[in-house]
Design an enzyme around this catalytic site. Structure first.
Site, PDB file in Angstrom:
ATOM      1  N   GLU A  89      47.300  48.602  41.577  1.00  0.00           N
ATOM      2  CA  GLU A  89      46.893  48.571  40.169  1.00  0.00           C
ATOM      3  C   GLU A  89      47.458  49.745  39.385  1.00  0.00           C
ATOM      4  OE1 GLU A  89      44.724  48.224  42.685  1.00  0.00           O
ATOM      5  OE2 GLU A  89      44.164  46.109  42.539  1.00  0.00           O
ATOM      6  N   HIS A 140      32.835  43.053  42.586  1.00  0.00           N
ATOM      7  CA  HIS A 140      33.459  41.884  41.948  1.00  0.00           C
ATOM      8  C   HIS A 140      32.636  41.373  40.759  1.00  0.00           C
ATOM      9  CE1 HIS A 140      35.552  42.042  45.777  1.00  0.00           C
ATOM     10  NE2 HIS A 140      36.459  41.226  45.293  1.00  0.00           N
TER      11      HIS A 140
END
Lengths: 353, 371
Positions: A76, A145
């Site tokens: 990322e 998540h």
């Protein structure tokens, strides 16, 4: 629609309108922008060949080739850094961070590079980047998540934060975000990718098809960033919400028969403070709903703004219904989620004042 | 660091000082090249661990327990008893069993990513509390608050179960530093996947681990796919064991579908680390039969590909074959399978019937104290 999804006919409502779910609408927006502007490049983890874990980039590689829709490694920080370089050199990158919970390794690049490049180069360089990322809970994702990190970005000067609540808005806002010359965080509420969620997790999920705001015109259209949408008009109180919580809040108001005005903020930065101010001046009462945890959440900023601007119109303390100040729990998800019960109680408190 | 690591032990081979550049790399034991490859050579010299019949049977039972547990977890997911994310370890059993059987249970620590059920079972942790965590119950090993991806056991020095891809690798570096600092003789076994191998922090950790000579075994469980993306689509260097080279970390290329090879490799790696050699990077080549998670239809690969691995390289079938060759009867193996199925059924019943945590648990364990 593009690539493999072009083969599938868009759903049509009873009125003959073109109906998409939010995933299809996002895919459609990307397709429109890639068609219009060859500087638009889409990439991310699983985003190329596979078409994204939520299928938002499905078919784009097939249609536009590997140089414009491609896979990134699980990096990322690298994804964001590369996007900043691409943007500075004139491309219009649309990187995907697979879950908003994964954005933190890229946070430094977003905050220190993307958001600040224009300022420190006195406008010579810009970061016309749109960072798409599914966010929010309601899918039993546990703490890694499910998070809603929008306030970490609204706190950062130099970056915009946009959160759609319907397929129609998702398409128009995403197009506006991609065309924007500043970096935009585009958080997609994954709980409502496939259908509007009104807060009742124990009831069968609805599909977008029957919802009026799944009507998504073909081709290009924009919804300007910084323009809120009054989704329900009323006189008794103002409810400020965005993303999934727009649907939950609206449903509660309908069920209770409360004459509430519900405002979908659509973008947090820039914020449509005028619409908020006009509404609270009319109703005198304000409820803020978000899924992110409470302390220093975006609701705190909203509350401060409403207080600063509408103090003499307020007839009751501003209420906030939010996630708790805890990690997003696995098994107590629905205790954490600011659902209909807590929203209803807050409305009762406000109306009793 | 508040304090430098104490007494960094000297490396077994002189890899750090004045590498003799002009000598032939492969033949000169003093050269860097040789040091980076000598563990691999040791493995190639002897690829299989000499397991006693009892040991082999134990490996077999552990692998079978993982397989049956995961199959049941998949069923419970299908029934809606497990929500959200659930990453099954089916196909990769030999990795956790082969490596963890070589650990010193009193001293060594383990850390891994989100596909963590198998590593816990390989420790001998009660399947009941693992399954109850998957179903989000109070009796779960993290009281239902962690779920499938976030499980821990202080008793076994198992440091999780981490849902953020690659983040655990850096934590593993910290565990290894603590082993070194405390001079407890332990090492850290830090697992990650081929996808996580592309995270920047993995290389930051490689550098620190080599620089500080930390007792750590890095393990890349290469199952061929980072979620839906094949290794070749996301990795420039797909031979992951080579990725330590720039940090002078020796690499090992291991067949992760053969428990006896995994165990043999583990002993070589761990001996090297325990003798003060510093970090080792092992690549365990394996395969997952199921999707990345339960919600993954695995359309990025063919059924034939999966079937081919199942037929030719299944780790459990492989161990079974050796057991049969050694004279263990089919009946005995059936008996074992039956007993394991019963154990898993018991765990599933427990996980279904245990209560969910009380809402008051929402606010516990956020901080040590309350405020």
């Amino acid at each position: 629609m593009s690539g493999s999804q072009t083969k599938k006919k868009p759903q049509q409502g009873a009125d003959g309108e073109r109906r998409l779910n939010m995933i299809e609408a996002i895919n459609d927006a990307l397709d429109v922008m890639m068609e219009r502007d060859e500087n638009v490049v889409v990439f991310g983890e699983d985003a190329g060949y596979f078409g994204g874990v939520f299928r938002c980039t499905a078919g784009l590689q097939e249609k536009y080739g590997k140089s414009r829709a491609f896979d990134a490694p699980i990096s990322e920080c690298g994804i964001m850094g590369v996007a900043v370089g691409m943007g500075a050199y004139g491309l219009r990158p649309v990187p995907e961070i697979q879950f908003a919970d994964y954005i933190y390794p890229g946070y430094d690049q977003i905050v220190s590079e993307a958001a600040r490049l224009r300022y420190r180069s006195a406008g010579e360089f810009t970061s016309p980047i749109t960072i798409r990322s599914p966010y929010g809970g309601g899918i039993f994702g546990g703490q890694t998540h499910s998070q809603s990190p929008e306030a970490l970005f609204t706190h950062i000067s130099g970056v915009k934060t946009v959160i759609p609540s319907t397929p129609h808005d998702a398409k128009g806002l995403l197009i506006a975000a991609i065309e924007d010359n500043d970096p935009v965080l585009f958080f997609e509420p994954k709980r409502i990718y496939n259908g509007p969620f009104e807060g009742y997790y124990d009831k069968p999920a609805a599909a977008w098809r029957s919802h009026p705001d799944s009507a998504t015109p073909e081709g290009y259209y924009r919804i300007e960033l910084g323009k809120a949408n009054v989704v329900r008009e009323g006189e008794a109180l103002t409810v400020l919400a965005y993303g999934t919580m727009v649907h939950v809040a609206k449903k509660v108001c309908e069920e209770k028969g409360v004459d509430a005005e519900v405002i979908d903020l659509r973008s947090l930065v820039p914020l449509d403070i005028d619409t908020i101010e006009a509404s609270v001046e009319k109703t005198g009462k304000c409820l803020i709903v978000h899924e992110a945890s409470r302390t220093s959440g975006f609701g705190a900023e909203l509350s401060a703004l409403v207080q600063e601007r509408c103090f003499y119109h307020l007839e009751a303390p501003i209420e906030r219904v939010t996630g708790f100040d805890t990690p997003y729990p696995h098994s107590l998800e629905w205790a954490y989620f600011p659902g209909p019960v807590r929203i209803g109680q807050a409305i009762d408190r406000l109306l009793q004042e | 660091m508040a304090k430098s690591p104490k007494k960094a032990p000297a490396r077994k081979t002189a890899t750090k000082k004045a590498p003799a550049k002009k000598q032939t790399a492969t033949t000169n034991p003093e050269s860097e090249e040789f040091a980076l490859r000598n563990l691999q050579k040791a493995l190639e010299a002897k690829r299989h661990y000499d397991a006693s019949d009892e040991e082999l049977m134990e490996f077999y039972e552990q692998m079978l327990l993982i397989r049956r547990f995961e199959e049941r977890a998949g069923q419970l997911y299908g029934l809606g008893l497990i929500g959200g994310f659930c990453h099954l370890y089916i196909g990769q059993e030999a990795v956790a069993v082969g490596l963890q059987s070589a650990l010193d249970g009193d001293k060594d620590s383990v850390i891994t990513g989100y596909r963590d059920h198998g590593h816990m079972l390989a420790y001998g942790i009660d399947p009941k509390v693992i399954m109850a965590e998957l179903t989000g119950r109070q009796a779960g090993i993290s009281k239902g608050k962690g779920g499938s991806m976030h499980m821990f056991s202080t008793e076994h020095k198992f440091y999780g179960g981490h849902g953020i891809v690659g983040a655990q690798v850096a934590l593993g570096g910290g565990l290894a530093l603590a082993h070194q600092y405390n001079e407890d003789g332990g090492l850290c076994l830090a697992y990650f996947g081929d996808g996580a191998a592309n995270q920047g922090q993995v290389y930051e950790t490689f550098n620190m681990a080599a620089l500080w000579n930390l007792p750590i075994v890095f393990v890349v469980e290469n199952n061929g796919y980072a979620m839906g993306t094949a290794v070749k689509r996301s990795s420039a260097e797909t031979e992951f064991y080579r990725r330590g080279t720039a940090f002078r970390i020796p690499g090992m290329d291991v067949n992760g579908m053969d428990v006896l090879e995994v165990r043999a490799a583990a002993e070589i790696a761990m001996d090297y680390v325990r003798q003060g050699g510093g970090p080792v990077l092992m690549e365990l080549n394996t395969y997952r039969y199921r999707g990345h998670s339960m919600s993954d239809p695995a359309k990025y690969r063919s059924r034939e590909e999966v079937q081919d691995v199942r037929e030719k390289s299944d780790p459990i079938e492989g161990a079974k074959k050796v057991l049969l060759e050694r004279g263990v009867s089919e009946d005995k193996l059936k008996e074992i399978d039956k007993a394991i199925k019963a154990r898993v059924a018991e765990a599933a019943d427990f996980a279904e019937s245990s209560p969910e945590p009380a809402p008051s648990e929402l606010y516990t364990d956020v901080l040590v104290g309350e405020y």
